[in-house]
Design an enzyme around this catalytic site. Structure first.
Site, PDB file in Angstrom:
ATOM      1  N   LYS A 140      -4.759  16.890   5.498  1.00 20.01           N
ATOM      2  CA  LYS A 140      -5.772  15.849   5.718  1.00 20.01           C
ATOM      3  C   LYS A 140      -7.127  16.456   6.081  1.00 20.01           C
ATOM      4  CE  LYS A 140      -2.338  12.446   7.377  1.00 20.01           C
ATOM      5  NZ  LYS A 140      -2.439  11.292   6.461  1.00 20.01           N
TER       6      LYS A 140
ATOM      7  N   THR B 135      -4.207   4.402   4.008  1.00 20.28           N
ATOM      8  CA  THR B 135      -4.406   2.965   4.166  1.00 20.28           C
ATOM      9  C   THR B 135      -5.558   2.686   5.129  1.00 20.28           C
ATOM     10  OG1 THR B 135      -2.564   3.079   5.721  1.00 20.28           O
ATOM     11  CG2 THR B 135      -2.109   2.106   3.577  1.00 20.28           C
TER      12      THR B 135
ATOM     13  N   LYS C 116      -6.473   9.701  12.214  1.00 22.28           N
ATOM     14  CA  LYS C 116      -5.212   9.696  11.469  1.00 22.28           C
ATOM     15  C   LYS C 116      -4.388  10.849  12.020  1.00 22.28           C
ATOM     16  CE  LYS C 116      -7.778  10.310   7.610  1.00 22.28           C
ATOM     17  NZ  LYS C 116      -7.427   9.413   6.531  1.00 22.28           N
ATOM     18  N   ARG C 117      -3.108  10.966  11.621  1.00 24.23           N
ATOM     19  CA  ARG C 117      -2.330  12.110  12.069  1.00 24.23           C
ATOM     20  C   ARG C 117      -3.059  13.404  11.731  1.00 24.23           C
ATOM     21  NH1 ARG C 117       2.888  11.146  14.337  1.00 24.23           N
ATOM     22  NH2 ARG C 117       3.075  13.402  14.233  1.00 24.23           N
TER      23      ARG C 117
ATOM     24  N   LYS D  50      -8.965  -0.102   5.596  1.00 23.74           N
ATOM     25  CA  LYS D  50      -9.346  -0.828   6.813  1.00 23.74           C
ATOM     26  C   LYS D  50     -10.825  -0.637   7.129  1.00 23.74           C
ATOM     27  CE  LYS D  50      -4.675   0.030   8.335  1.00 23.74           C
ATOM     28  NZ  LYS D  50      -3.785   0.931   9.078  1.00 23.74           N
TER      29      LYS D  50
ATOM     30  N   HIS E 283       6.620   8.284  -0.689  1.00 24.61           N
ATOM     31  CA  HIS E 283       5.331   8.304   0.008  1.00 24.61           C
ATOM     32  C   HIS E 283       4.658   9.663   0.051  1.00 24.61           C
ATOM     33  CE1 HIS E 283       5.589   4.228   1.830  1.00 24.61           C
ATOM     34  NE2 HIS E 283       6.877   4.457   1.737  1.00 24.61           N
TER      35      HIS E 283
HETATM   36  C1  AZC Z   1       2.243   8.312   4.175  1.00 25.82           C
HETATM   37  C2  AZC Z   1       1.296   8.980   3.207  1.00 25.82           C
HETATM   38  O1  AZC Z   1       0.977  10.270   3.682  1.00 25.82           O
HETATM   39  C3  AZC Z   1       0.034   8.131   3.094  1.00 25.82           C
HETATM   40  O2  AZC Z   1      -0.823   8.684   2.139  1.00 25.82           O
HETATM   41  C4  AZC Z   1       0.406   6.708   2.690  1.00 25.82           C
HETATM   42  O3  AZC Z   1      -0.723   5.882   2.727  1.00 25.82           O
HETATM   43  C5  AZC Z   1       1.448   6.158   3.642  1.00 25.82           C
HETATM   44  O4  AZC Z   1       2.577   7.014   3.692  1.00 25.82           O
HETATM   45  C6  AZC Z   1       1.936   4.785   3.234  1.00 25.82           C
HETATM   46  O5  AZC Z   1       2.386   4.803   1.918  1.00 25.82           O
HETATM   47  N1  AZC Z   1       3.461   9.087   4.343  1.00 25.82           N
HETATM   48  C7  AZC Z   1       4.035   9.191   5.562  1.00 25.82           C
HETATM   49  O6  AZC Z   1       3.532   8.655   6.536  1.00 25.82           O
HETATM   50  N2  AZC Z   1       5.219   9.897   5.700  1.00 25.82           N
HETATM   51  C8  AZC Z   1       5.942  10.510   4.738  1.00 25.82           C
HETATM   52  C9  AZC Z   1       7.254  11.098   5.082  1.00 25.82           C
HETATM   53  O7  AZC Z   1       5.512  10.549   3.610  1.00 25.82           O
END
Ligand code: AZC
Length: 836
Positions: free
Chosen positions: A573, A678, A567-568, A682, A374
């Site tokens: 970001k 994601t 988002k976080r 949405k 991820h």
């Molecule tokens: C996240 C990614 O940052 C995001 O871009 C992606 O949409 C999401 O996973 C689902 O695939 N990653 C995380 O939240 N955490 C890590 C450890 O990558």
């Protein structure tokens, strides 16, 4: 021993088998019964919380009936199952979802009205199940929804954290973390006190020769902690299939407390041992994309992997099939590297406990696992120190070394001329101390590795896993672009839009096949449809405006352009780019004449998101947003032309209010850093447009909706490395508009400038790693284009309708079908298949 009711007595059972309510009266009957007896409340003592509980319990009963049937059916059918191992499942609320899937929301609504309650109030009584940080955890939750809806036999495995992600409070503009004790009342989980697994830690390894004369290893003399299963039903939409999410809770292996110790006067020690054991599943680590190497985290990972594998193997062994069939019965997906220890653990079970030969076992292991990556961010790639693993899991370290040595032998044989490759691909990093590279172990132990959007899946093949592509060939690596469940993220979050779409498409089939949305294009010029579509967006903005007034005390105009970034909070970001852009806009407005101001497109800039508690730069961004909001919102010269709000404690249930109320949302990561994203999906699905960089799934959204319907800006991923290097070597000229923004911050306009200096300095003096300055001009210009575009409302509405119509690709149902076909090789099992 199978404990079943004897054949002759089954008629009696069946006569009394649980009934399923169907009508309003039957629902009221069930809800009132639960309130009176399960909760011991009365007519005079029933608040909204109790009404929620009664409703939830009534629906839970319905789910349990289907859940039992599904589990029975899957056991009889004896076909391959998939197990999704994820340390995070960001589920949000369950009741609304349960009512939708059972198909009786209207019945419940009428029933609650009879009893004097409003459905919205009841739904909002539920606490979020917030067992995750962000995208990775929410993706896992969407996947569970799709797996059940598509009738795949699937289980999720995770930890039952006592504390989910912290609640965020904003105090004087700063983030404060408050523990989220969410288990006060959780009707959706079932403790399985009879399903336990003893998990070993520490101890030592010894060798012996077994009856067949084989050298075997045993790991013992360690500390034992017991894993107790808690199960939650996962209902599908449009099907009765109800899958299982199993969460493990830790407790001391000797029960409540150790009586021998108690009797010998060591009461305190006994309680301390118990607490030590319970600590393992106590709390979710609140870091998103950052690895910290804490022993407790490694304990969590092993505890959960070992309990889950024991459970999976136990289920397989009941079938009495030979081991060579294991991977035909079991697929295990590793959600990032957090569950990588499952690989050496399965190898240990097969070799040490079941007596298989190494190669035979390893073939099974590789055929069983798939690994999803991820992120390519270096600070997120997990590494565990060899001494720590040696101490905690001595046998696993031996196994990891053995896996590595066999792998390196193979690589050496295949690439005899390449001297450096062995060091580069070794699972063990030769550092001080040595480290185990979990991503490499995950790649080596899996048959497929996938990224989560096209660009990301390409990037992992050319960066972090480049050597492995050479070793295994490109076919081991694949892409599954992320998706979202349209049930929660359209129907539940935006019921009016869902209804409007259904009225045009002739029903709700599109919630099961999102590609049907394309039929909406035919209505893009339909006057009435456009009016309704627009009115729904406006109503959702009014709802969001009310929320903002209630929670932030700021009055915003629903007719303004709502610009959202939730988002976080993370430097990559680039919420800092957004807030610097807001300051720029503010300065522009301040310099305008009254005449010029009339032409300004009013905006509301909405921020939300949590910062990891130890991430100072992210916390500084939150503070800056709040300070900027304070100044701008109070500025009479600006008025409604610009408002800035930070929404406290962003989570799944809040997203369901925020997402439908946006006109434009920001997905503005430095190109090449956001694996997918994601929430971008949405927002567009709910009739909002995107301002974004050419990163992650933004690229595929552009492909689907058309580039005239998205606002892209900024440097491309392929240029990022060169730009960084140039910054480093030649330095760089700060963008003049950004410079002016920094001067304003430094002048103290938003409070003591010292508080923000680290943020500004990271750009001015420390190389601007995230290229904020490089992208600033292009960002500001694009925001200008958005203002112009929004002013032409008819064109804007056309863009949003066409975009919604073209989002079919981004359903998580499509993802799950791709995983099932390319990675898991599993088939659905429909409820009617064997009559159960
Ligand atoms: C996240 C990614 O940052 C995001 O871009 C992606 O949409 C999401 O996973 C689902 O695939 N990653 C995380 O939240 N955490 C890590 C450890 O990558």
């Amino acid at each position: 021993v199978e404990a079943s009711v004897p054949e002759g007595q089954r008629a009696a059972w069946k006569k009394h088998s649980a009934r399923e309510f169907k009508t309003k009266e039957e629902f009221e009957n069930e809800a009132v019964r639960h309130i009176e007896t399960t909760l011991a409340r009365s007519l005079f003592n029933c608040d909204e919380a109790a009404a929620y509980a009664g409703t939830a319990l009534a629906f839970r009963d319905r789910l349990v009936i289907e859940w039992n049937k599904t589990q029975q059916r899957q056991t009889f059918a004896d076909q391959k199952r998939v197990y999704y191992l994820s340390l995070e499942f960001l589920m949000g609320r369950a009741l609304d979802n349960a009512m939708l899937n059972v198909g009786l929301k209207d019945v419940a609504k009428d029933g609650l009205a009879d009893l004097g309650f409003r459905m919205e109030d009841i739904i909002s009584q539920e606490r979020d199940a917030a067992l995750g940080n962000g995208g990775l955890g929410r993706l896992a939750a969407c996947f569970l929804d799709s797996l059940a809806s598509l009738n795949y036999p699937a289980w999720g495995y995770a930890l039952r954290y006592r504390y989910g992600i912290f609640k965020q409070e904003i105090v004087d503009g700063y983030q404060v973390e408050v523990p989220d004790y969410w288990l006060d009342f959780n009707p959706w989980e079932f403790p399985r006190h009879d399903v336990t697994v003893d998990i070993n830690f520490y101890g030592s390894v010894s060798q012996y020769v077994d009856d067949d004369g084989k050298q075997r290893s045993v790991w013992d003399n360690g500390e034992i902690v017991t894993a107790v299963a808690y199960d939650a039903p996962i209902p599908g939409y449009g099907t009765t299939t109800t899958n299982n999410l199993r969460l493990w809770s830790s407790k001391a292996s000797h029960g409540e407390f150790d009586f021998t110790k108690f009797n010998s006067g060591e009461y305190e020690q006994s309680v301390a041992d118990q607490q030590r054991a319970e600590t393992i599943s106590a709390v979710l680590y609140p870091n998103d994309s950052l690895e910290r190497g804490k022993e407790l985290r490694l304990k969590q990972q092993y505890f959960w992997c070992a309990a889950s594998l024991f459970d999976i193997v136990r289920r397989f062994k009941k079938s009495k099939k030979p081991w060579k069939d294991f991977a035909n019965q079991v697929a295990i997906q590793l959600n990032d590297t957090h569950p990588t220890l499952a690989i050496p653990e399965l190898q240990r079970i097969l070799v040490d406990l079941e007596g298989l030969g190494w190669d035979e076992a390893w073939t099974i292991v590789q055929a069983t696992f798939g690994y999803t990556n991820h992120t390519v961010l270096p600070e997120a790639l997990e590494k565990w120190s060899v001494p720590l693993i040696q101490h905690l899991l001595p046998r696993h370290l031996q196994i990891i070394y053995e896996i590595n040595s066999r792998f390196l032998q193979y690589v050496e044989k295949t690439f005899p001329k390449e001297k450096d490759i062995l060091g580069r691909v070794s699972i063990i990093e030769e550092s001080q101390p040595k480290m185990v590279r979990m991503a490499y172990l995950a790649v080596i132990g899996s048959h497929k590795v996938n990224g989560v959007a096209e660009l990301h899946s390409d990037l992992i093949k050319t960066t972090i896993f480049k050597d492995f592509v050479k070793i295994y060939g490109p076919d081991k690596f694949t892409n599954v672009t992320n998706g979202i469940t349209p049930r929660r993220w359209l129907h539940q979050a935006n019921p009016k839009l869902s209804e409007l779409i259904a009225s045009k498409l002739g029903g709700y089939d599109y919630l099961r096949d999102l590609t049907l949305l394309h039929k909406l294009e035919a209505f893009v010029d339909d006057k009435e449809f456009r009016k309704d579509f627009q009115a729904i967006k406006y109503a959702n903005k009014v709802r969001l405006a009310q929320y903002i007034l209630e929670h932030n005390g700021v009055k915003v105009n629903p007719a303004a352009l709502f610009d959202v970034q939730v988002k976080r909070i993370h430097e990559y970001k680039r919420q800092q780019l957004n807030i610097f852009g807001v300051i720029h806009r503010y300065l522009q407005i301040k310099a305008m004449s009254a005449e010029e101001k009339k032409k300004v497109q009013p905006r509301v800039s909405i921020f939300g998101g949590k910062a990891a508690p130890g991430y100072w730069m992210a916390k500084t961004v939150i503070h800056l947003v709040n300070q900027v909001g304070k100044v701008i919102n109070a500025d009479k010269e600006v008025g409604d032309l610009l408002k800035v709000v930070f929404l406290e404690d962003y989570n799944v249930s809040k997203a369901e209010i925020i997402v439908p109320g946006s006109d434009i949302s920001e997905h503005i990561s430095t190109a090449g850093t956001e694996a997918s994203g994601t929430s971008n999906m949405k927002f567009v699905l709910n009739g909002g447009l995107v301002i974004g960089t050419c990163d992650g799934a933004n690229i595929e959204i552009t492909r689907e909706v058309g580039e005239e319907n998205i606002f892209l800006f900024g440097n491309l991923a392929e240029d990022v490395e060169d730009l960084r290097e140039a910054h480093h070597k030649q330095g760089f000229e700060l963008d003049p508009l950004l410079k002016r923004v920094f001067e304003t911050i430094r002048s103290g306009t938003f409070g003591d400038a010292g508080q923000f200096s680290a943020l500004v300095d990271s750009i001015v003096d420390h190389g601007d790693y995230y290229l904020v300055s490089d992208d600033f001009k292009s960002y500001i210009d694009t925001q200008g284009l958005i203002d112009q575009s929004y002013a032409k409302q008819e064109e804007w509405v056309t863009k949003t309708i066409l975009s919604v119509a073209r989002m079919g690709f981004f359903s998580s149902d499509r993802c799950i079908d791709e995983y099932a076909e390319m990675i898991w090789n599993i088939e659905p099992l429909k409820p009617e298949a064997n009559g159960a």
